[in-house]
Every structure is written in C-alpha cells, then in structure tokens.
Motif scaffolding. Structure first.
Motif, PDB file in Angstrom:
ATOM      1  N   ASP A 138       0.890  -1.057  -0.004  1.00 22.79           N
ATOM      2  CA  ASP A 138       0.092  -0.090   0.090  1.00 22.79           C
ATOM      3  C   ASP A 138       0.881   1.155  -0.028  1.00 22.79           C
ATOM      4  O   ASP A 138       1.615   1.789   0.966  1.00 22.79           O
ATOM      5  CB  ASP A 138      -0.891  -0.254   1.238  1.00 22.79           C
ATOM      6  CG  ASP A 138      -1.672   1.089   1.238  1.00 22.79           C
ATOM      7  OD1 ASP A 138      -2.102   1.804   0.296  1.00 22.79           O
ATOM      8  OD2 ASP A 138      -2.053   1.642   2.517  1.00 22.79           O
ATOM      9  N   LYS A 139       0.896   1.891  -1.136  1.00 23.99           N
ATOM     10  CA  LYS A 139       1.992   2.868  -1.399  1.00 23.99           C
ATOM     11  C   LYS A 139       3.309   2.687  -0.851  1.00 23.99           C
ATOM     12  O   LYS A 139       3.971   1.856  -1.653  1.00 23.99           O
ATOM     13  CB  LYS A 139       1.505   4.214  -0.473  1.00 23.99           C
ATOM     14  CG  LYS A 139       0.203   5.139  -1.156  1.00 23.99           C
ATOM     15  CD  LYS A 139      -0.439   5.948  -0.381  1.00 23.99           C
ATOM     16  CE  LYS A 139       0.616   7.247   0.352  1.00 23.99           C
ATOM     17  NZ  LYS A 139      -0.011   8.250   0.751  1.00 23.99           N
ATOM     18  N   HIS A 140       3.768   3.290   0.249  1.00 25.07           N
ATOM     19  CA  HIS A 140       5.169   3.034   0.680  1.00 25.07           C
ATOM     20  C   HIS A 140       5.421   1.819   1.668  1.00 25.07           C
ATOM     21  O   HIS A 140       6.346   1.412   2.230  1.00 25.07           O
ATOM     22  CB  HIS A 140       5.866   4.391   1.098  1.00 25.07           C
ATOM     23  CG  HIS A 140       5.816   5.247   0.080  1.00 25.07           C
ATOM     24  ND1 HIS A 140       6.859   5.109  -1.180  1.00 25.07           N
ATOM     25  CD2 HIS A 140       5.019   6.227  -0.012  1.00 25.07           C
ATOM     26  CE1 HIS A 140       6.648   6.228  -1.670  1.00 25.07           C
ATOM     27  NE2 HIS A 140       5.518   6.908  -1.162  1.00 25.07           N
ATOM     28  N   VAL A 141       4.312   1.179   2.217  1.00 19.31           N
ATOM     29  CA  VAL A 141       4.262   0.157   3.111  1.00 19.31           C
ATOM     30  C   VAL A 141       3.967  -1.146   2.483  1.00 19.31           C
ATOM     31  O   VAL A 141       3.267  -1.518   1.557  1.00 19.31           O
ATOM     32  CB  VAL A 141       2.921   0.493   4.042  1.00 19.31           C
ATOM     33  CG1 VAL A 141       3.125  -0.648   5.106  1.00 19.31           C
ATOM     34  CG2 VAL A 141       3.301   1.919   4.733  1.00 19.31           C
TER      35      VAL A 141
ATOM     36  N   ASN B 201       2.930 -10.892   7.018  1.00 27.17           N
ATOM     37  CA  ASN B 201       2.647 -10.512   8.239  1.00 27.17           C
ATOM     38  C   ASN B 201       3.609  -9.720   9.033  1.00 27.17           C
ATOM     39  O   ASN B 201       3.645  -9.547  10.150  1.00 27.17           O
ATOM     40  CB  ASN B 201       1.997 -11.314   9.581  1.00 27.17           C
ATOM     41  CG  ASN B 201       0.717 -12.102   8.748  1.00 27.17           C
ATOM     42  OD1 ASN B 201      -0.215 -11.322   7.988  1.00 27.17           O
ATOM     43  ND2 ASN B 201       0.542 -13.304   8.969  1.00 27.17           N
ATOM     44  N   LYS B 202       4.960  -9.510   8.291  1.00 28.74           N
ATOM     45  CA  LYS B 202       5.963  -8.630   8.694  1.00 28.74           C
ATOM     46  C   LYS B 202       6.049  -7.212   8.008  1.00 28.74           C
ATOM     47  O   LYS B 202       5.804  -7.423   6.807  1.00 28.74           O
ATOM     48  CB  LYS B 202       6.991  -9.437   8.828  1.00 28.74           C
ATOM     49  CG  LYS B 202       7.130 -10.594   9.568  1.00 28.74           C
ATOM     50  CD  LYS B 202       7.209 -10.168  11.259  1.00 28.74           C
ATOM     51  CE  LYS B 202       7.211 -11.419  12.021  1.00 28.74           C
ATOM     52  NZ  LYS B 202       6.829 -11.222  13.402  1.00 28.74           N
ATOM     53  N   LEU B 203       6.336  -6.295   8.663  1.00 33.56           N
ATOM     54  CA  LEU B 203       6.428  -4.989   8.075  1.00 33.56           C
ATOM     55  C   LEU B 203       7.850  -4.958   7.417  1.00 33.56           C
ATOM     56  O   LEU B 203       8.852  -5.113   8.033  1.00 33.56           O
ATOM     57  CB  LEU B 203       6.250  -3.824   9.045  1.00 33.56           C
ATOM     58  CG  LEU B 203       6.585  -2.507   8.612  1.00 33.56           C
ATOM     59  CD1 LEU B 203       5.785  -2.155   7.504  1.00 33.56           C
ATOM     60  CD2 LEU B 203       6.520  -1.621   9.760  1.00 33.56           C
ATOM     61  N   VAL B 204       7.939  -4.520   6.185  1.00 34.92           N
ATOM     62  CA  VAL B 204       9.253  -4.396   5.637  1.00 34.92           C
ATOM     63  C   VAL B 204       9.834  -3.097   5.729  1.00 34.92           C
ATOM     64  O   VAL B 204       9.296  -2.027   5.202  1.00 34.92           O
ATOM     65  CB  VAL B 204       9.245  -4.866   4.123  1.00 34.92           C
ATOM     66  CG1 VAL B 204      10.441  -4.793   3.210  1.00 34.92           C
ATOM     67  CG2 VAL B 204       8.766  -6.211   3.646  1.00 34.92           C
ATOM     68  N   VAL B 205      10.957  -2.924   6.406  1.00 31.06           N
ATOM     69  CA  VAL B 205      11.442  -1.549   6.599  1.00 31.06           C
ATOM     70  C   VAL B 205      12.861  -1.415   6.050  1.00 31.06           C
ATOM     71  O   VAL B 205      13.849  -2.437   6.232  1.00 31.06           O
ATOM     72  CB  VAL B 205      11.521  -1.247   8.396  1.00 31.06           C
ATOM     73  CG1 VAL B 205      12.304  -0.100   8.522  1.00 31.06           C
ATOM     74  CG2 VAL B 205      10.337  -1.594   8.954  1.00 31.06           C
TER      75      VAL B 205
ATOM     76  N   ASP C  72       7.546  -6.752  13.199  1.00 32.04           N
ATOM     77  CA  ASP C  72       6.176  -6.633  13.611  1.00 32.04           C
ATOM     78  C   ASP C  72       5.611  -5.348  13.173  1.00 32.04           C
ATOM     79  O   ASP C  72       6.172  -4.435  13.170  1.00 32.04           O
ATOM     80  CB  ASP C  72       6.090  -6.530  15.017  1.00 32.04           C
ATOM     81  CG  ASP C  72       4.599  -6.834  15.640  1.00 32.04           C
ATOM     82  OD1 ASP C  72       4.033  -5.930  15.964  1.00 32.04           O
ATOM     83  OD2 ASP C  72       4.067  -8.008  15.633  1.00 32.04           O
ATOM     84  N   PRO C  73       4.368  -5.370  12.651  1.00 35.05           N
ATOM     85  CA  PRO C  73       3.787  -4.121  12.218  1.00 35.05           C
ATOM     86  C   PRO C  73       3.400  -2.940  12.975  1.00 35.05           C
ATOM     87  O   PRO C  73       3.426  -1.916  12.608  1.00 35.05           O
ATOM     88  CB  PRO C  73       2.342  -4.815  11.228  1.00 35.05           C
ATOM     89  CG  PRO C  73       2.652  -5.994  11.186  1.00 35.05           C
ATOM     90  CD  PRO C  73       3.626  -6.457  11.970  1.00 35.05           C
ATOM     91  N   THR C  74       3.370  -3.399  14.289  1.00 32.62           N
ATOM     92  CA  THR C  74       3.484  -2.203  15.467  1.00 32.62           C
ATOM     93  C   THR C  74       4.643  -1.804  15.830  1.00 32.62           C
ATOM     94  O   THR C  74       4.729  -1.133  16.801  1.00 32.62           O
ATOM     95  CB  THR C  74       2.605  -3.012  16.754  1.00 32.62           C
ATOM     96  OG1 THR C  74       3.397  -4.139  17.208  1.00 32.62           O
ATOM     97  CG2 THR C  74       1.353  -3.472  16.214  1.00 32.62           C
ATOM     98  N   ALA C  75       5.901  -2.157  15.143  1.00 34.48           N
ATOM     99  CA  ALA C  75       7.067  -1.907  15.663  1.00 34.48           C
ATOM    100  C   ALA C  75       7.462  -0.362  15.721  1.00 34.48           C
ATOM    101  O   ALA C  75       6.799   0.609  14.899  1.00 34.48           O
ATOM    102  CB  ALA C  75       8.259  -2.113  14.563  1.00 34.48           C
TER     103      ALA C  75
ATOM    104  N   VAL D 248       4.466   6.214   9.995  1.00 36.26           N
ATOM    105  CA  VAL D 248       5.289   7.246   9.586  1.00 36.26           C
ATOM    106  C   VAL D 248       5.144   7.107   7.907  1.00 36.26           C
ATOM    107  O   VAL D 248       5.311   7.808   7.163  1.00 36.26           O
ATOM    108  CB  VAL D 248       6.704   7.153  10.046  1.00 36.26           C
ATOM    109  CG1 VAL D 248       7.809   7.897   9.179  1.00 36.26           C
ATOM    110  CG2 VAL D 248       6.680   7.715  11.528  1.00 36.26           C
ATOM    111  N   MET D 249       5.567   5.677   7.545  1.00 33.23           N
ATOM    112  CA  MET D 249       5.783   5.339   6.327  1.00 33.23           C
ATOM    113  C   MET D 249       4.194   5.597   5.375  1.00 33.23           C
ATOM    114  O   MET D 249       4.163   5.859   4.301  1.00 33.23           O
ATOM    115  CB  MET D 249       6.006   3.885   6.213  1.00 33.23           C
ATOM    116  CG  MET D 249       7.382   3.686   6.785  1.00 33.23           C
ATOM    117  SD  MET D 249       8.103   1.969   6.953  1.00 33.23           S
ATOM    118  CE  MET D 249       7.933   1.386   5.344  1.00 33.23           C
ATOM    119  N   GLN D 250       3.144   5.266   6.071  1.00 35.48           N
ATOM    120  CA  GLN D 250       1.979   5.764   5.358  1.00 35.48           C
ATOM    121  C   GLN D 250       1.581   7.195   5.202  1.00 35.48           C
ATOM    122  O   GLN D 250       0.925   7.432   4.035  1.00 35.48           O
ATOM    123  CB  GLN D 250       0.801   5.046   6.444  1.00 35.48           C
ATOM    124  CG  GLN D 250       0.681   3.612   6.457  1.00 35.48           C
ATOM    125  CD  GLN D 250      -0.351   3.258   7.521  1.00 35.48           C
ATOM    126  OE1 GLN D 250      -0.454   3.624   8.549  1.00 35.48           O
ATOM    127  NE2 GLN D 250      -0.863   1.924   7.156  1.00 35.48           N
TER     128      GLN D 250
END
Length: 135
Positions: free
Chosen positions: A44-47, A52-56, A71-74, A123-125
């Motif tokens: 989704d855009k930049h996310v 089930n893991k957030l790519v940072v 974790d997506p809540t990181a 922040v990324m959203q």
C-alpha cells in the motif's frame, strides 16, 4: 547458512529461534534451516507487509541499506535496536540510545529524528506519492 549469534528481538529471527528453526552449531554460530515455500506480499503506497511482517528499509549514512522484517506495530526504537543488532553491535540497550531514525522525504534532505515510540508503519503511510522517501 551460518550467521553470528545475535540477541533475540522482535522479528523473524527471534520467532524462528523460538520454534527451533535456528540452532547453534559446534563453533557457536547459528545455523538456519528455514525454507519458505510460499509468501504473501501486501503493498500500500510505501508500506509493504510480507508474511505478516513490516518490510523496513533503513538507509545508512554511508549510502548502504539494510532491510528488516518487523512486527507491524514496531516503534522507531524497535527499528533502531534491530538495525544495531543486524550490524553486530554489542548487546547494550544503553548504546542503542546513541542512534536515531530520521525521515528523508525528498531523498536528499534529512529531517529531525523521529520519536522513539512513534510507530514506523504510521510514518511510512504518511509519505506523499511520488518522490523517494526514505528512513
């Protein structure tokens, strides 16, 4: 694959170690036996969410980049800690306080540091379309 030992933090390696998929070999190194047959990518855009893991993607000042699955809540502090661990810095939470995470919305100008408890996904959203925002 072998990798140096690292403390367990929130993320894929920690969960794999707890499930017994990462074990120590005789030389004190970890041996990974993780085989992933399927994966799911949501974008989704930049996310990006992978399994089930957030790519940072963290861009360092030497123009290198490190990719973390968290974790997506990181929070920002979770990203800083995970980056320090991945760079094999000593396991000292007080040392991690010397590092910070900054936004770079245009790919050139570094903003003020993000708050330690700020959720990274939020922040990324908020990043605008177009441009080359970075952490």
């Amino acid at each position: 694959l072998t990798a140096p030992s690292a403390p367990c933090i929130r993320g894929v390696a920690c969960e794999a170690r707890q499930r017994g998929e990462i074990t120590e070999n005789g030389r004190g190194q970890q041996k990974e036996t993780i085989i992933m047959a399927t994966s799911t990518l949501q974008q989704d855009k930049h996310v990006q969410i992978l399994n089930n893991k957030l790519v940072v993607r963290v861009n360092l000042l030497d123009n290198s980049q490190t990719v973390l699955l968290l974790d997506p809540t990181a929070s920002v502090q979770d990203v800083v800690t995970a980056t320090c661990v991945k760079m094999e810095m000593p396991d000292d939470p007080d040392l991690y306080l010397n590092f910070a995470l900054h936004e770079c919305l245009d790919g050139v100008t570094i903003s003020r540091q993000l708050g330690a408890t700020t959720p990274v996904q939020s922040v990324m959203q908020k990043w605008p379309d177009g441009g080359t925002p970075k952490l």
